[in-house]
Design an enzyme around this catalytic site. Structure first.
Site, PDB file in Angstrom:
ATOM      1  N   GLU A  35       0.825  -1.208   0.000  1.00 49.71           N
ATOM      2  CA  GLU A  35       0.000   0.000   0.000  1.00 49.71           C
ATOM      3  C   GLU A  35       0.864   1.266   0.000  1.00 49.71           C
ATOM      4  OE1 GLU A  35      -4.107  -1.441   2.036  1.00 49.71           O
ATOM      5  OE2 GLU A  35      -2.584  -0.828   3.455  1.00 49.71           O
ATOM      6  N   CYS A  54       6.439  -4.933  16.007  1.00 46.63           N
ATOM      7  CA  CYS A  54       5.907  -3.997  17.007  1.00 46.63           C
ATOM      8  C   CYS A  54       4.440  -4.370  17.236  1.00 46.63           C
ATOM      9  CB  CYS A  54       6.018  -2.563  16.500  1.00 46.63           C
ATOM     10  SG  CYS A  54       7.691  -2.167  16.004  1.00 46.63           S
ATOM     11  N   CYS A 111       1.132  -2.344  15.588  1.00 53.24           N
ATOM     12  CA  CYS A 111       1.197  -1.918  14.178  1.00 53.24           C
ATOM     13  C   CYS A 111       0.634  -2.978  13.231  1.00 53.24           C
ATOM     14  CB  CYS A 111       2.667  -1.644  13.846  1.00 53.24           C
ATOM     15  SG  CYS A 111       2.984  -1.352  12.102  1.00 53.24           S
ATOM     16  N   GLY A 116       6.983  -1.706   6.223  1.00 46.45           N
ATOM     17  CA  GLY A 116       8.385  -2.116   6.225  1.00 46.45           C
ATOM     18  C   GLY A 116       9.268  -1.231   7.070  1.00 46.45           C
ATOM     19  N   GLU A 117      10.457  -1.738   7.337  1.00 43.98           N
ATOM     20  CA  GLU A 117      11.469  -0.985   8.079  1.00 43.98           C
ATOM     21  C   GLU A 117      12.506  -0.527   7.045  1.00 43.98           C
ATOM     22  OE1 GLU A 117      12.424   0.367  11.095  1.00 43.98           O
ATOM     23  OE2 GLU A 117      14.157   0.837   9.848  1.00 43.98           O
ATOM     24  N   SER A 131      11.608   6.989   8.425  1.00 37.63           N
ATOM     25  CA  SER A 131      11.158   6.612   9.764  1.00 37.63           C
ATOM     26  C   SER A 131      11.698   5.223  10.089  1.00 37.63           C
ATOM     27  CB  SER A 131       9.628   6.614   9.796  1.00 37.63           C
ATOM     28  OG  SER A 131       9.170   6.224  11.065  1.00 37.63           O
ATOM     29  N   SER A 168      11.017   5.950  15.782  1.00 32.98           N
ATOM     30  CA  SER A 168       9.829   5.505  16.505  1.00 32.98           C
ATOM     31  C   SER A 168      10.241   5.130  17.911  1.00 32.98           C
ATOM     32  CB  SER A 168       9.221   4.287  15.796  1.00 32.98           C
ATOM     33  OG  SER A 168       8.838   4.652  14.498  1.00 32.98           O
ATOM     34  N   LEU A 169       9.888   5.983  18.857  1.00 37.32           N
ATOM     35  CA  LEU A 169      10.314   5.744  20.252  1.00 37.32           C
ATOM     36  C   LEU A 169       9.192   5.046  21.014  1.00 37.32           C
ATOM     37  CD1 LEU A 169      12.830   6.268  21.922  1.00 37.32           C
ATOM     38  CD2 LEU A 169      11.878   8.447  22.622  1.00 37.32           C
ATOM     39  N   HIS A 170       8.071   5.687  21.125  1.00 33.21           N
ATOM     40  CA  HIS A 170       6.833   5.102  21.684  1.00 33.21           C
ATOM     41  C   HIS A 170       6.874   4.712  23.152  1.00 33.21           C
ATOM     42  CE1 HIS A 170       5.493   5.312  17.628  1.00 33.21           C
ATOM     43  NE2 HIS A 170       6.152   4.256  17.194  1.00 33.21           N
ATOM     44  N   ASN A 206      -3.591   4.846  15.978  1.00 26.64           N
ATOM     45  CA  ASN A 206      -4.623   4.528  14.995  1.00 26.64           C
ATOM     46  C   ASN A 206      -5.043   3.072  15.157  1.00 26.64           C
ATOM     47  OD1 ASN A 206      -4.557   7.090  13.545  1.00 26.64           O
ATOM     48  ND2 ASN A 206      -2.477   6.471  12.958  1.00 26.64           N
TER      49      ASN A 206
HETATM   50  N1  SAH Z   1       9.005   0.848  10.204  1.00 29.90           N
HETATM   51  C1  SAH Z   1       9.197   2.225  10.349  1.00 29.90           C
HETATM   52  C2  SAH Z   1       8.321   3.057   9.427  1.00 29.90           C
HETATM   53  C3  SAH Z   1       6.892   2.628   9.225  1.00 29.90           C
HETATM   54  S1  SAH Z   1       5.730   2.883  10.484  1.00 29.90           S
HETATM   55  C4  SAH Z   1       9.000   2.653  11.775  1.00 29.90           C
HETATM   56  O1  SAH Z   1       8.532   1.872  12.567  1.00 29.90           O
HETATM   57  O2  SAH Z   1       9.386   3.770  12.096  1.00 29.90           O
HETATM   58  C5  SAH Z   1       5.418   4.643  10.524  1.00 29.90           C
HETATM   59  C6  SAH Z   1       5.123   5.171  11.933  1.00 29.90           C
HETATM   60  O3  SAH Z   1       3.843   4.754  12.420  1.00 29.90           O
HETATM   61  C7  SAH Z   1       6.112   4.665  12.972  1.00 29.90           C
HETATM   62  O4  SAH Z   1       6.439   5.692  13.874  1.00 29.90           O
HETATM   63  C8  SAH Z   1       5.314   3.609  13.679  1.00 29.90           C
HETATM   64  O5  SAH Z   1       5.837   3.275  14.919  1.00 29.90           O
HETATM   65  C9  SAH Z   1       3.972   4.247  13.746  1.00 29.90           C
HETATM   66  N2  SAH Z   1       2.842   3.344  13.999  1.00 29.90           N
HETATM   67  C10 SAH Z   1       2.779   2.024  13.798  1.00 29.90           C
HETATM   68  N3  SAH Z   1       1.555   1.567  14.110  1.00 29.90           N
HETATM   69  C11 SAH Z   1       0.818   2.641  14.498  1.00 29.90           C
HETATM   70  C12 SAH Z   1      -0.524   2.835  14.895  1.00 29.90           C
HETATM   71  N4  SAH Z   1      -1.382   1.827  14.918  1.00 29.90           N
HETATM   72  N5  SAH Z   1      -0.927   4.076  15.225  1.00 29.90           N
HETATM   73  C13 SAH Z   1      -0.074   5.125  15.146  1.00 29.90           C
HETATM   74  N6  SAH Z   1       1.199   5.016  14.761  1.00 29.90           N
HETATM   75  C14 SAH Z   1       1.646   3.782  14.431  1.00 29.90           C
HETATM   76 FE1  SF4 Z   2       5.313  -1.426  12.076  1.00 32.84          FE
HETATM   77 FE2  SF4 Z   2       7.526   0.051  11.776  1.00 32.84          FE
HETATM   78 FE3  SF4 Z   2       7.344  -1.733  13.750  1.00 32.84          FE
HETATM   79 FE4  SF4 Z   2       7.565  -2.573  11.251  1.00 32.84          FE
HETATM   80  S1  SF4 Z   2       9.083  -1.426  12.408  1.00 32.84           S
HETATM   81  S2  SF4 Z   2       6.178  -3.406  12.789  1.00 32.84           S
HETATM   82  S3  SF4 Z   2       6.378  -1.027  10.168  1.00 32.84           S
HETATM   83  S4  SF4 Z   2       6.081   0.104  13.507  1.00 32.84           S
END
Ligand code: SAH
Ligand code: SF4
Length: 350
Positions: A93, A117, A120, A163-164, A195, A218-220, A294
């Site tokens: 997508e 993660c 996601c 993807g990463e 990202s 992506s820290l979270h 989301n």
């Molecule tokens: N793999 C990379 C880039 C793709 S994800 C990464 O993880 O950074 C893009 C962003 O969306 C990342 O910051 C990811 O952590 C975040 N993300 C993943 N799932 C999410 C969700 N359900 N709601 C909000 N952000 C989310």
């Molecule tokens: Fe999702 Fe990014 Fe984690 Fe992969 S690395 S599972 S795309 S948040």
């Protein structure tokens, strides 16, 4: 690709040399690159300035496969989600997003993701392969096709789809260089955001590339215990060395790093967590992007309430750290951050 050259992943310079090897002039390389990426041709037959026999020969020695649009969903505010079919039948997508300055595109870099993660959608299906540079670049073409009627082209690219990106390092770097080429999409390096879930060695590598792209991490979570629970990659690459890598990225590129923080109700959104986050980032010239989570039906979380998100932001800001709440577009068509997913071909067959 067998022995055939993957022409969609070839840079303009390489194309020029390759054309010379075939007995044509280097200039043919420029023409081909421009045809593919500026004029967005879908077959050699459309390069009308070329002699017919040349087009036929190219068809034989360097056939190319464009991503096919399997579906386009239109969301509110003009967001579009494109389901794109790859050469081998797999589907990914891509999202086109409207902003005050124009359009951006959020591209996928892999088919699935191995990072797992647990909030996601993109990681629900494991990575089956990396995308080639040409396949990532072709998503920009698809995005431009979608907004062509408005006579617009995308001016920013976020590597935030499935993807990463740093797990497909070489192809991603090549993609960025090709998308920057003035004979193609002519996108400024500063208009790319990579990202990453935090692959430390690759952040160091990226800081040496002399590409002034924005790095978003992506820290979270503000501590290793929680981060390891929701992002397994943290066990290999914990927070402290990750922040050192980010500081080195800033020192080497002068680009301020962004930290993404998706707020999960009752998990990482307390006042105490906000203070922990501020403690971590104190004194580091960076930016925090709060993303209200989301929804992904397969995962058991809930988004933090708006009031909580605002309070979290207030605390971080009051501690002197730049912090914004990301305006999420595309939730209605599952096109927002973390909602994109790899599609299994059989699931989509009629
Ligand atoms: N793999 C990379 C880039 C793709 S994800 C990464 O993880 O950074 C893009 C962003 O969306 C990342 O910051 C990811 O952590 C975040 N993300 C993943 N799932 C999410 C969700 N359900 N709601 C909000 N952000 C989310
Ligand atoms: Fe999702 Fe990014 Fe984690 Fe992969 S690395 S599972 S795309 S948040």
């Amino acid at each position: 690709m067998n022995d055939l050259v993957d022409i969609m992943s070839v840079s303009r310079d390489e194309m020029a040399s390759w054309m010379q090897q075939q007995g044509w002039t280097r200039y043919r390389g420029d023409q081909l690159f421009e045809s593919l990426w500026r004029h967005r041709v879908v077959s050699y037959g459309q390069i009308s300035s070329w002699p017919k026999d040349m087009r036929q020969k190219m068809e034989q020695i360097a056939p190319f496969y464009r991503l096919q649009t399997a579906a386009v969903q239109k969301g509110t505010h003009g967001t579009r989600k494109i389901l794109a079919r790859l050469r081998d039948g797999q589907q990914i997508e891509t999202v086109v997003l409207p902003h005050s300055y124009g359009y951006s595109v959020c591209v996928s870099s892999q088919v699935g993701c191995n990072m797992g993660c647990n909030f996601c959608a993109s990681g629900l299906l494991k990575r089956t392969r990396n995308l080639t540079s040409g396949e990532i670049l072709d998503q920009v073409r698809l995005a431009n096709d979608v907004i062509a009627l408005e006579q617009r082209v995308v001016s920013r690219v976020d590597l935030m789809g499935i993807g990463e990106p740093l797990d497909n390092y070489d192809n991603v770097i090549r993609f960025i260089q090709m998308a920057h080429d003035s004979h193609g999409f002519n996108l400024s390096y500063r208009h790319f955001t990579i990202s990453t879930s935090g692959l430390i060695p690759d952040i160091y590598r990226l800081s040496q590339e002399k590409l002034p792209v924005t790095l978003a991490v992506s820290l979270h979570a503000p501590n290793d215990v929680l981060r390891s629970q929701i992002m397994p990659i943290n066990k290999a690459y914990p927070i402290e060395p990750l922040l050192r890598a980010c500081k080195s990225y800033f020192d080497n590129t002068g680009r301020r790093v962004s930290f993404e923080y998706a707020l999960l109700d009752g998990v990482n959104d307390s006042n105490n967590m906000a203070h922990q986050l501020a403690d971590l980032l104190q004194g580091f010239s960076c930016h925090v992007n709060l993303i209200p989570w989301n929804p992904v039906p397969e995962h058991p979380f809930s988004p933090s309430p708006k009031k909580r998100v605002e309070e979290f932001q207030r605390i971080v800001q009051n501690r002197g750290i730049s912090c914004t709440i990301r305006k999420e577009l595309g939730q209605d068509i599952e096109a927002a951050c973390g909602q994109l997913r790899r599609h299994e071909e059989e699931l989509l067959s009629p």
